[in-house]
Design an enzyme around this catalytic site. Structure first.
Site, PDB file in Angstrom:
ATOM      1  N   ASP A  40       0.833  -1.208   0.000  1.00  0.00           N
ATOM      2  CA  ASP A  40       0.000   0.000   0.000  1.00  0.00           C
ATOM      3  C   ASP A  40       0.868   1.259   0.000  1.00  0.00           C
ATOM      4  O   ASP A  40       1.709   1.436   0.879  1.00  0.00           O
ATOM      5  CB  ASP A  40      -0.888  -0.070   1.247  1.00  0.00           C
ATOM      6  CG  ASP A  40      -1.736   1.161   1.484  1.00  0.00           C
ATOM      7  OD1 ASP A  40      -1.812   2.017   0.593  1.00  0.00           O
ATOM      8  OD2 ASP A  40      -2.324   1.246   2.580  1.00  0.00           O
TER       9      ASP A  40
ATOM     10  N   HIS B  28      -4.041   4.123   6.763  1.00  0.00           N
ATOM     11  CA  HIS B  28      -2.934   3.651   5.930  1.00  0.00           C
ATOM     12  C   HIS B  28      -1.583   3.952   6.580  1.00  0.00           C
ATOM     13  O   HIS B  28      -1.417   4.963   7.271  1.00  0.00           O
ATOM     14  CB  HIS B  28      -2.994   4.307   4.550  1.00  0.00           C
ATOM     15  CG  HIS B  28      -4.256   4.016   3.800  1.00  0.00           C
ATOM     16  ND1 HIS B  28      -4.385   2.943   2.948  1.00  0.00           N
ATOM     17  CD2 HIS B  28      -5.455   4.657   3.790  1.00  0.00           C
ATOM     18  CE1 HIS B  28      -5.603   2.938   2.433  1.00  0.00           C
ATOM     19  NE2 HIS B  28      -6.275   3.966   2.929  1.00  0.00           N
TER      20      HIS B  28
END
Length: 569
Positions: A208, A382
């Site tokens: 990610d 995130h």
């Protein structure tokens, strides 16, 4: 034969066959959202995630965008299943449109399965998915692949990274993750499994990239709880309205717990918010004391300082609860000076203008508004730069592919991997549609491309990005519309007055001179058509369009969409 032995034999059988491992992203590269990656080996394919993304500003009337699955349809017989990392829309939102066409098993947690069911019900597909529910830590066999679900922290419970064991080596797909030391649900990212995989040897890490530009580590979700505590105490005399993602169930859990501590009742607004909280309650992910959640009608009989409204609309979605409230058109919740509105989310790239407009309207209602610039009322789900470094350190991959990010994010993440010791020749910045082929475990190269453009969804209708619908909408938006109705007899003479209707192309309906010019242009086209030897009726609309375009070309150089309607009697 025991199940574990079956899996072992299955993987071993494929190891004897010579084939190449391939990886092909159909979404999620160079963009936020629309995540879908295909892994292939011989006659076996598996899919990781199947998401949507929000439309760009110039996609007029489009609801959302999904990946093009032409490549999947061509290999439909080889697909062994779809593996879902977690239940956010950018990872499951395309399933109602993709799954009925592929008709393959879905491997996911029970929460993700429930959220997919909600999406299926909204889309009214009638299709019933073949769910295979998986618990964190469990391994699943699919053809020559064995997939292990690794628990990670994110802004939704039951998020997972995937360790995909292939005949060529182990691929780790991080999913969306962060290393939160104090998660709300108590489930931390599984450091030990990631480290064990690193010791065993990781062929490829896909990681990610969303927060690569943010230094340090992403703050813990618990820091938001402290902010809510302070705001509830500071604004104890006001009704509190909080907008957040309906799928951010950890945030929802925290808000409800804070409301209980301050003796407030909770009103849920927005179909997805109500459905997701009900699902989380059913699965035991949110504990809501009896009587805490009430209807908007019940809230009307309580003082303002006894109510919290939890609503959708943190991204300025046109028909969401918060936006309707800001416009004063919500049927049940009307905002005023006695309200505090908290927008507990960061605008998704492309939604900044919608969110800004919503904030302005909320202030116009007289409400006090707190959003990201004022307070710490949102943290990302995130990983930031330091956590991305830790993921690379734990897994120590031979090859690296950054994913889930705009192009600059992918480039910066690739640079970080190089700094962390991954060889430059083993780092690949892919575009949607690229096929990355591994020759054994020693060499990888981009070996071609497949069709991978975005597919636009308007309601429940699918259309290609390059198709005529969007182009026609743009032309009408920019230059307007002219509809010409002509009634002719068998001798091609006018049998009724010419009717002309315009939208967005003539400055005023009282502009008689322009309408006379348009009418004369139609009559001129008819006269020219009659004089043409052997002219066919189907060519008359083209002649009318040409003459009307000449009229607009002389005055404005803007050419509207022209629709001739010809009736013969």
């Amino acid at each position: 034969m025991a199940e574990a032995e079956k899996k072992k034999v299955n993987v071993q059988r494929h190891r004897g066959k010579k084939a190449d491992l391939t990886l092909c992203p159909l979404g999620g590269m160079g963009e936020i959202g629309k995540n879908l990656t295909v892994f292939g080996y011989g006659d076996d394919f598996i899919i990781v995630d199947c998401g949507l993304k929000f439309p760009e500003e110039d996609m007029l009337g489009i609801d959302f965008v999904i990946p093009d699955i032409e490549y999947l349809m061509e290999n439909k017989a080889k697909i062994r299943g779809i593996f879902i990392t977690h239940g956010h829309e950018d990872h499951i939102g395309a399933l109602p449109f993709v799954l009925p066409r592929l008709d393959v098993p879905v491997y996911c947690t029970r929460l993700a399965g429930g959220l997919i069911d909600n999406k299926m019900a909204d889309a009214k597909t009638g299709y019933v998915p073949d769910y295979h529910y998986v618990s964190p830590g469990e391994r699943v066999s699919a053809g020559c692949f064995e997939v292990e679900f690794i628990p990670v922290c994110h802004s939704i419970p039951d998020a997972n990274a995937l360790a995909i064991r292939t005949p060529s080596g182990v691929v780790v797909h991080s999913g969306d993750f962060k290393f939160d030391p104090t998660p709300i649900d108590g489930n931390r990212t599984d450091y030990s499994t990631l480290a064990r995989l690193g010791d065993e040897g990781v062929l490829l890490l896909m990681s990610d990239s969303t927060n690569i530009e943010k230094q340090g580590s992403t703050p813990s979700e618990k820091t938001i709880g402290q902010t809510f505590e302070r705001l509830f105490r500071l604004y104890k005399d006001r009704r509190i309205v909080i907008a957040t993602f309906a799928s951010n169930l950890n945030r929802t859990r925290m808000i409800i717990a804070t409301a209980v501590r301050f003796n407030r009742k909770v009103v849920l607004v927005g179909r997805s918010m109500i459905a997701n909280v009900e699902l989380a309650e059913k699965l035991g992910l949110i504990d809501v004391p009896e009587g805490v959640i009430i209807s908007p009608q019940e809230a009307e009989h309580l003082p303002d300082n006894r109510v919290v409204v939890l609503t959708t609309g943190s991204q300025g979605e046109p028909f969401s609860g918060l936006v309707l409230m800001s416009r004063g058109t919500h049927r049940q919740v009307h905002l005023g000076p006695k309200d505090l509105v908290i927008i507990s989310a960061t605008p998704i790239p492309g939604n900044e203008k919608l969110v800004s407009q919503t904030v302005n309207r909320l202030f116009g209602c007289g409400a006090e508004v707190i959003y990201e610039r004022d307070e710490k009322i949102h943290v990302s789900g995130h990983a930031s730069r330091d956590e991305l470094m830790l993921m690379l350190s734990l897994t120590r991959p031979k090859f690296f592919v950054p994913c889930h990010g705009e192009y600059r994010h992918l480039v910066r993440h690739a640079q970080l991997a190089k700094e962390m010791g991954v060889a430059a020749k083993n780092i690949f910045i892919l575009q949607n549609g690229d096929i990355l082929k591994f020759s054994g475990s020693s060499k990888a190269e981009i070996a071609g491309r497949v069709q991978a453009g975005p597919i636009l969804i308007d309601g429940v209708v699918l259309g290609e990005f390059e198709g005529s619908i969007l182009r026609e909408r743009r032309e009408m938006a920019e230059n307007g519309l002219v509809v010409v109705s002509v009634t002719l007899d068998d001798n091609m003479r006018l049998a009724a007055p010419i009717q002309i209707q315009t939208r967005g192309s003539v400055y005023s309906a009282d502009d008689g001179s322009t309408f006379r010019e348009l009418e004369n242009a139609v009559k001129s086209a008819l006269a020219q058509f009659v004089r043409m030897p052997g002219a066919k009726r189907e060519t008359l609309p083209t002649e009318i369009r040409k003459r009307i375009r000449d009229v607009f070309g002389r005055s404005s150089r803007n050419y509207p969409t022209i629709i001739p309607l010809i009736t013969y009697i």
